[in-house]
Design an enzyme around this catalytic site. Structure first.
Site, PDB file in Angstrom:
ATOM      1  CD  GLU A  76      15.559   3.855   5.447  1.00  0.00           C
ATOM      2  OE1 GLU A  76      14.495   3.349   5.022  1.00  0.00           O
ATOM      3  OE2 GLU A  76      15.638   4.432   6.555  1.00  0.00           O
ATOM      4  CG  HIS A 116      13.880   8.263   7.633  1.00  0.00           C
ATOM      5  ND1 HIS A 116      12.735   8.635   8.298  1.00  0.00           N
ATOM      6  CD2 HIS A 116      13.579   7.143   6.921  1.00  0.00           C
ATOM      7  CE1 HIS A 116      11.777   7.767   8.013  1.00  0.00           C
ATOM      8  NE2 HIS A 116      12.257   6.864   7.180  1.00  0.00           N
ATOM      9  CG  HIS A 164      13.947  -0.827   8.432  1.00  0.00           C
ATOM     10  ND1 HIS A 164      12.698  -1.376   8.593  1.00  0.00           N
ATOM     11  CD2 HIS A 164      13.806   0.133   7.481  1.00  0.00           C
ATOM     12  CE1 HIS A 164      11.847  -0.778   7.761  1.00  0.00           C
ATOM     13  NE2 HIS A 164      12.501   0.146   7.080  1.00  0.00           N
TER      14      HIS A 164
END
Length: 304
Positions: free
Chosen positions: A190, A194, A135
């Site tokens: 992502e 992040h 994930h």
């Protein structure tokens, strides 16, 4: 004779002032969304829309990323903060953090939860039946907050060509066919949300995340379409304070672990997760294991 006119104008003037103040209060704060791989900022090439319930959901190339980041939804106000607002948590954050959360998803449960409506749910890889997939790799802080969108560096997909096949299998986006324009949206999200806060180069960030994917306990494949006891999973994942199990309606959805941040900023060994993360655990003593195409099938009883 002008005084009465002034008196009559006063209420209108006050109404104008109230209207201006109300407008400022509505527009003066950014309601950054946490939908979708779910960002708290409008991603590149994306639109933020309201898909019900008043919650902003991020879309990239028409693909909603709502399925991602329950971790952040569970702890904050939807803008990347813990219980209290952190003014530094916005695009342009300095990226300071203390450890990583590594989150793994169980694709059969995501498909069951969404009535198998996505392309990847109907043409899935057999490996996903017994193996969780990636994930995300998320920088986090000890105070319960986390950095987000630390730079505006765009993901260069050409840098990932050598690991594209691995990403398709171990970090999949079942929402979009591999040939569709939105297929890479999950990876781009992502990275933007992040990866830009990790201090790692793009290739290093994705290759590190791929290398970190740990084998899924055999009990998941053995109990495929059935149910397992929590203690069986905990034993494989090194104990209750080392792992967060996330369930949806009793079904295993995600497994999260915590990793130390080494001096060079890269993730290191596993560490005990902070209490605020452990409280996100939502699975009971019995954990149902979904199977592809089983959204309406009954769960077998656990063998005692």
């Amino acid at each position: 004779m002008q005084f009465p006119h002034a008196v009559m104008a006063a209420p209108a003037f006050l109404l104008l002032i109230v209207t201006i103040v109300a407008g400022i209060s509505r527009g003066g704060t950014s309601d950054e969304n946490d939908g979708g791989g779910g960002g708290r900022f409008p991603a590149r090439g994306s639109a933020v829309v309201d898909e019900g319930g008043g919650e902003a959901i991020e879309k990239i190339d028409g693909i909603s990323l709502e399925r991602h980041h329950g971790h952040h939804n569970g702890r904050g106000s939807g803008n990347g903060k813990g219980p209290a607002a952190d003014p530094s948590d916005r695009q342009g954050d300095d990226g300071g953090f203390d450890f990583y959360v590594y989150s793994m998803s169980y694709q059969p449960e995501f498909c069951r939860e969404n009535n198998d409506k996505f392309a990847g749910c109907r043409s899935f890889k057999e490996e996903w039946e017994g193996q969780l997939t990636i994930h995300g790799l998320w920088p986090n802080r000890n105070d319960g907050t986390w950095p987000s969108a630390c730079t505006d560096e765009k993901l260069d997909l050409s840098l990932l060509e050598d690991v594209r096949a691995d990403l398709e299998e171990r970090w999949p986006n079942v929402k979009a066919p591999s040939a569709s324009p939105g297929h890479e949206a999950f990876w781009a999200h992502e990275w933007s949300k992040h990866g830009t806060c990790s201090g790692l180069e793009q290739q290093d960030y994705f290759m590190t995340a791929l290398d970190l994917l740990m084998p899924t306990p055999d009990v998941v494949k053995e109990k495929y379409g059935s149910a397992a006891m929590r203690e069986e999973l905990e034993a494989e994942y090194l104990g209750e304070d080392m792992t967060i199990f996330v369930c949806k309606s009793g079904y295993l959805s995600e497994v999260r672990v915590c990793l130390e941040k080494m001096e060079d900023g890269a993730p290191g060994e596993r560490v005990t997760c902070p209490e605020d993360l452990l409280r996100e655990d939502s699975c009971g003593d019995e954990i149902k294991i979904a199977s592809f195409g089983s959204k309406s099938s009954a769960i077998e009883a656990v063998e005692k």
